[in-house]
Enzyme design. Structure first.
Site, mmCIF file in Angstrom:
data_model
loop_
_atom_site.group_PDB
_atom_site.id
_atom_site.type_symbol
_atom_site.label_atom_id
_atom_site.label_comp_id
_atom_site.label_asym_id
_atom_site.label_seq_id
_atom_site.Cartn_x
_atom_site.Cartn_y
_atom_site.Cartn_z
ATOM 1 N N ARG A 62 0.822 -1.202 0.000
ATOM 2 C CA ARG A 62 0.000 0.000 0.000
ATOM 3 C C ARG A 62 0.866 1.266 0.000
ATOM 4 N NH1 ARG A 62 -3.641 2.399 4.361
ATOM 5 N NH2 ARG A 62 -5.209 3.541 3.188
ATOM 6 N N ASP A 67 2.677 6.097 -2.772
ATOM 7 C CA ASP A 67 3.805 6.910 -3.194
ATOM 8 C C ASP A 67 3.720 7.215 -4.685
ATOM 9 O OD1 ASP A 67 6.414 8.186 -2.741
ATOM 10 O OD2 ASP A 67 7.218 6.543 -3.949
ATOM 11 N N VAL A 70 0.919 9.715 -6.275
ATOM 12 C CA VAL A 70 0.902 11.146 -5.930
ATOM 13 C C VAL A 70 1.947 11.933 -6.714
ATOM 14 C CG1 VAL A 70 1.144 12.827 -4.072
ATOM 15 C CG2 VAL A 70 -0.105 10.704 -3.689
ATOM 16 N N GLY A 72 4.637 10.395 -8.200
ATOM 17 C CA GLY A 72 5.450 9.420 -8.894
ATOM 18 C C GLY A 72 6.237 8.594 -7.894
ATOM 19 N N ASP A 74 8.902 8.111 -6.067
ATOM 20 C CA ASP A 74 10.119 8.812 -5.666
ATOM 21 C C ASP A 74 10.350 8.784 -4.164
ATOM 22 O OD1 ASP A 74 8.113 10.459 -4.769
ATOM 23 O OD2 ASP A 74 8.914 12.302 -5.672
ATOM 24 N N SER A 76 8.690 9.974 -1.858
ATOM 25 C CA SER A 76 8.333 11.218 -1.160
ATOM 26 C C SER A 76 7.348 10.968 -0.026
ATOM 27 C CB SER A 76 7.757 12.242 -2.139
ATOM 28 O OG SER A 76 6.654 11.717 -2.853
ATOM 29 N N HIS A 194 -6.061 -5.714 -2.540
ATOM 30 C CA HIS A 194 -7.030 -5.902 -1.461
ATOM 31 C C HIS A 194 -7.268 -7.384 -1.163
ATOM 32 C CE1 HIS A 194 -8.894 -1.646 -2.143
ATOM 33 N NE2 HIS A 194 -7.670 -1.617 -1.652
ATOM 34 N N ASP A 246 -10.125 -9.440 2.614
ATOM 35 C CA ASP A 246 -10.609 -10.651 1.955
ATOM 36 C C ASP A 246 -11.127 -11.600 3.036
ATOM 37 O OD1 ASP A 246 -10.940 -13.141 0.770
ATOM 38 O OD2 ASP A 246 -9.094 -13.037 -0.398
ATOM 39 N N THR A 249 -9.414 -15.618 2.216
ATOM 40 C CA THR A 249 -7.976 -15.900 2.335
ATOM 41 C C THR A 249 -7.228 -14.585 2.594
ATOM 42 O OG1 THR A 249 -7.726 -15.721 -0.082
ATOM 43 C CG2 THR A 249 -8.072 -17.925 0.845
ATOM 44 N N ASP A 254 -4.030 -13.869 -3.902
ATOM 45 C CA ASP A 254 -4.544 -14.824 -4.876
ATOM 46 C C ASP A 254 -5.770 -14.276 -5.600
ATOM 47 O OD1 ASP A 254 -6.525 -14.911 -2.935
ATOM 48 O OD2 ASP A 254 -6.007 -16.909 -2.207
#
Length: 326
Positions: A62, A67, A70, A72, A74, A76, A194, A246, A249, A254
């Site tokens: 995530r 990153d 927003v 690219g 980098d 940041s 997710h 999920d 699982t 998967d």
């Protein structure tokens, strides 16, 4: 009118050129001479962190997405705020990023620095760590393009409107992804993130208790699943209570994610809409039964995501510490 069209086309061409100039300089063997063992060093550090806590995987994945979408890819998002600057990570849309994602990149950077001092960017380490946590949870491996530089700025205001919301429809999601050169198939593939990890009750409260004037529960939500969610997230519960993304699982990357959508078990509106909207439903149906097709699409989408807005050469630098500018 004709001249306006020509001008518009020219602007689009310039934007496209700027978008791909940096990514064209990325290559999988970028550190073959300066730090030839970088991938194994990062892999070892990530595996050690993953062994300590499973949250390492969804948190790192995530973090990479937030990153890249927003400014690219980098790094940041790693920067700590200072009295004179509120950084990306302190924007409301980033406050739920789990600390284990940041810690994974920081520890991998420390391990790399011991062997290759000031040679590898935090942005590249984050990209490698993301691939590694996907593999550790059962997902597909893929070659990671390298050569990114770390960004020289990080502001909370730059996050506005650039990250998808759990409540958005397909048009809104496509609009956000298209701004960074990603198409609808990329959106559906990357949503498989997710498949692992957790969210919080506040993001599903409306679907369970106040959908609209005709129905308190979102009718696209599987009735049995809705009952389960209500048990985990009763009215007025602490909105920070964690729930699995999920239900089947939660610790395995998967194609169960797509099977869940077919059954009305997408946790967010932005998940379930991938099946309820006829434009994306065929891809969901295909990937729910064909892991090969999904893996191919996911690897392509992750590669494209990793190219978004990258800085190369003298456009950025290599940070000594990932959470602070040099």
């Amino acid at each position: 009118m004709g001249s306006f069209k020509v001008f518009s086309l020219a602007v689009l061409c310039v934007l496209a050129l700027n978008f791909y100039v940096g990514s064209a300089q990325l290559k999988t063997n970028f550190y073959s001479k300066s730090c030839p063992n970088v991938e194994s060093i990062v892999k070892e550090a990530v595996a050690k962190k993953f062994k300590q806590t499973f949250v390492t995987a969804p948190a790192t994945l995530r973090l990479f997405f937030h990153d890249c979408m927003v400014n690219g890819c980098d790094a940041s998002v790693m920067i700590q705020s200072t009295p004179g600057n509120k950084a990306e990570k302190d924007h409301p849309d980033n406050l739920s990023l789990a600390g284990d994602g940041f810690d994974t990149v920081i520890k991998a950077k420390a391990a790399v620095e011991k062997k290759c001092k000031n040679k590898v960017s935090c942005a590249d380490i984050m990209a490698l760590a993301t691939r590694d946590v996907i593999v550790l949870t059962g997902g597909p491996s893929y070659p990671v393009e390298l050569g990114r530089r770390d960004g020289l700025k990080s502001t909370a205001s730059s996050v506005n409107g650039k990250l998808p919301s759990p409540h958005q429809n397909l048009n809104q999601l496509n609009a956000i992804f298209s701004k960074v050169g990603l198409n609808q198939n990329d959106l559906v593939a990357l949503s498989a993130a997710h498949s692992i990890g957790f969210s919080h009750c506040k993001h599903v409260e409306k679907r369970l208790y106040s959908w609209n004037s005709k129905s308190k529960v979102d009718p696209t939500l599987n009735a049995f699943y809705a009952t389960q969610l209500k048990q985990q997230c009763p009215r007025n519960v602490d909105p920070r209570i964690a729930i699995n993304m999920d239900p089947a699982t939660p610790k395995k990357f998967d194609i169960q994610y797509y099977k869940n959508l077919q059954q009305g078990k997408g946790l967010f509106t932005s998940d379930q809409v991938l099946f309820t909207d006829k434009r994306s439903r065929p891809v969901v149906n295909d990937w729910a039964v064909n892991a090969g097709n999904f893996n191919k699409a996911f690897k392509l989408a992750m590669t494209k995501l990793g190219r978004v807005g990258v800085l190369t050469g003298k456009q950025g630098n290599i940070r000594r510490m990932c959470d602070a500018f040099n």
